[in-house]
Write an enzyme that holds these catalytic residues in place. Structure first.
Site, short mmCIF file in Angstrom:
data_model
loop_
_atom_site.label_atom_id
_atom_site.label_comp_id
_atom_site.label_asym_id
_atom_site.label_seq_id
_atom_site.Cartn_x
_atom_site.Cartn_y
_atom_site.Cartn_z
N ALA A 101 0.84 -1.20 0.00
CA ALA A 101 0.00 0.00 0.00
C ALA A 101 0.88 1.25 0.00
CB ALA A 101 -0.91 -0.01 1.22
N ASN A 102 0.28 2.42 0.16
CA ASN A 102 1.05 3.66 0.29
C ASN A 102 0.34 4.56 1.29
OD1 ASN A 102 -0.91 5.46 -1.15
ND2 ASN A 102 -0.45 4.04 -2.83
#
Ligand code: CTP
Length: 423
Positions: free
Chosen positions: A231-232
Site C-alpha cells: 500500500a502507500n
C-alpha cells in the site's frame, strides 16, 4: 435519542446467493437504527435463508412470490413498490442486476423493482469473475445511470477460494449507505430514482449542474496473501475533498475510492475498491463522464501472485516478492478514442524536480491538466490536511497556488475545472 433511521421504512429484497445469510444480520442492523424492515425473498434466496427467519428478525411478514394469491390479495406488488421510503437489494446477484437493468419483471422482486419510483440501493455479491464480466459491468453502468445507488462489493477471499471483488459489503456499511441515501433523497416529489441521485435544489443550480464527474481517490491495496498487502500513505483527503466540492457545485459525482479511514463525502456515490485493477474496472463502469479527476495514489506494482493462504515462515529465507506492473488508469482513460471525458485531470505526486516531472507526466499520460504536489516527507502532504499545488497545462504553463487546506484546494480546483468546461 432519535435513531438515524427512526421510522424509515425499508423494503429489503434478498437475492439468491451464499451471502443471503448476511441479509439477516442487515435486518437487525437496520432495525437497531430505528428502521422498519419488510423482507422480500426471491426464489433463489429461499435456498439459503427461510422466509420465516427473515420475518422473525424483521417482525414483519416476509414476501415471496408474485403468484402467492394470499399475498396479492393482502398487499399487491404495486403497493410493495410504493409503501416504503427506500428499497435495498442485498445481496444483489448478477441475475437480479441483469433483470433490473433490462426491465424484466419475471418474479415479485423484479416486478417491484420495475414498478417503483423509490430510491434504490443495491449491494452486489457474486463470484469475482461474474462481477468482472463485461455483461455485469454493463448492467452496473446502466443501473447507475438510472440513479441506482451501489454499495460494495468488497474485495476478499470468496466462497470458491478465489480472491477479488465480489463479497457483499458488510451489513454496517450497507446500513450506512442507506442512511446516506435517505439523507440525500429529495422529498417525494418527482421520481425516486432522481431523488436517489442525491442532488439538492441548491446544488442543481451550481456551476457543474447537469455534469457527471468521476474522481479516483485514496491508495490501493495490492494483496500478497489474505492478510498482507502492498500500500502507500495516501489518506484520500484531497480526492475526497474534490468529490465533495464537485457535488456541492451541482454535479453527479462518482468517487472510486481505495481503502481510506475518512468518511464518505456528502452527496457522492462511492464505489469502494482495493486494487488498481478493481479501480480501473470501476472507473470504466462509471463512464461516461464530462470531467474525470485522477487523484488516487494507485500502486504502480502488485505481487505477481496472490496466495490463497497465508504465507508461513518455514525457517528458511523469505521468498522474494515478484512484482508486476499495474494498469495505468489515467493513461488508459485519457487515451480512449471513444468516450473520453472532455476534461481529464491527473495528479503528480513527486518528491524531486516536481515541475519537470509533472511536465513529462502530462505528455506521457495524455491528460489535459496535471495537479502537481510535492510529497516529500518534510512537507507532510501525504496523509496531511494541507497541500501546495501547481497546475501544469499541456503547453507547459505552470500556476503555483499558496499552501491551502485540502478542502479549499478541492473547491478552487472544481471552480477552475467548471470554467474550463464552460468558458
Ligand atoms: N495513476 C493511475 N494509474 C496508475 C498510476 C498512476 O491512474 N497505475 C494516476 C494517478 O492517479 C495520478 C497520475 O497517474 O493522477 C500520476 O500518478 P503518480 O503516482 O504521480 O505517477 P506514476 O504514473 O506512478 O509515475 P511515477 O511513479 O514514475 O512518478
Amino acid at each position: 435519542m432519535t435513531r438515524p433511521l427512526q421510522n424509515r421504512r425499508i423494503l429489503l429484497v434478498i437475492g439468491g446467493g451464499i451471502a443471503a445469510y448476511k441479509a439477516l444480520d442487515l435486518i437487525r442492523r437496520l432495525r437497531e437504527r430505528g428502521a422498519q424492515v419488510r423482507p422480500l425473498l426471491t426464489k433463489g434466496a429461499q435456498e439459503f435463508v427461510t422466509p420465516l427467519a427473515a420475518a422473525a428478525l424483521a417482525g414483519e411478514r416476509a414476501h415471496t412470490d408474485l403468484f402467492d394469491r394470499a399475498e396479492e390479495a393482502d398487499i399487491g406488488h404495486i403497493k410493495l413498490a410504493r409503501d416504503a421510503d427506500a428499497i435495498v437489494v442485498a445481496p444483489a446477484t448478477a441475475s437480479l442486476m441483469a433483470r433490473m437493468a433490462t426491465g424484466d419483471s419475471s418474479d415479485l422482486a423484479a416486478t417491484v423493482l420495475l414498478a417503483t419510483t423509490l430510491p434504490i440501493l443495491i449491494a452486489p455479491a457474486m463470484n469475482v469473475r461474474m462481477w468482472q464480466h463485461p455483461a455485469t459491468q454493463r448492467n452496473l453502468a446502466t443501473l447507475r445511470g438510472d440513479g441506482v445507488r451501489v454499495v460494495g462489493p468488497n474485495e476478499g477471499a470468496m466462497a470458491e477460494a478465489e480472491f477479488g471483488p465480489g463479497r457483499l459489503a458488510e451489513p454496517a456499511e450497507i446500513a450506512d449507505a442507506v442512511e446516506t441515501m435517505l439523507a440525500e433523497a429529495r422529498p417525494a416529489s418527482g421520481f425516486g430514482f432522481l431523488a436517489g441521485r442525491g442532488a439538492t435544489a441548491e446544488a442543481a443550480s451550481g456551476p457543474l449542474a447537469g455534469r457527471r464527474v468521476l474522481v479516483t481517490s485514496g491508495p490501493t491495496h495490492e494483496p500478497i496473501d489474505p492478510v498482507r498487502y502492498l500500500a502507500n500513505r495516501s489518506s484520500g483527503r484531497q480526492g475526497h475533498a474534490i468529490a465533495a466540492a464537485a457535488a456541492a457545485a451541482g454535479a453527479t459525482v462518482i468517487l472510486v475510492s481505495g481503502p481510506v479511514a475518512i468518511p464518505h463525502p456528502p452527496g457522492v456515490q462511492v464505489v469502494p475498491v482495493e486494487t488498481a485493477r478493481a479501480m480501473l474496472a470501476a472507473v470504466e463502469a462509471a463512464l461516461p463522464a464530462d470531467l474525470a479527476i485522477f487523484a488516487a495514489a494507485v500502486g504502480d506494482w502488485r505481487p505477481a501472485e496472490t496466495r490463497a493462504s497465508k504465507i508461513k515462515k518455514d525457517g528458511s529465507a523469505p521468498a522474494p516478492l515478484a512484482l508486476v506492473e499495474n494498469p495505468d488508469i489515467l493513461a488508459t482513460i485519457a487515451g480512449r478514442s471513444a468516450g473520453r471525458p472532455r476534461l481529464v485531470v491527473g495528479f503528480a505526486a513527486e518528491t524531486d524536480r516536481v515541475l519537470e516531472n509533472a511536465r513529462a507526466k502530462i505528455a506521457r499520460k495524455g491528460c489535459d491538466l496535471i495537479v502537481a504536489n510535492d510529497v516529500s516527507p518534510a512537507g507532510g502532504v501525504m496523509g496531511g490536511t494541507a497541500n501546495t499545488v501547481h497546475l501544469v497545462g499541456r503547453d507547459g504553463t505552470v500556476e503555483t497556488w499558496p499552501t491551502l487546506d485540502k478542502d479549499e484546494v478541492g473547491r478552487r480546483l472544481i471552480q477552475r475545472f467548471a470554467r474550463l468546461l464552460d468558458p
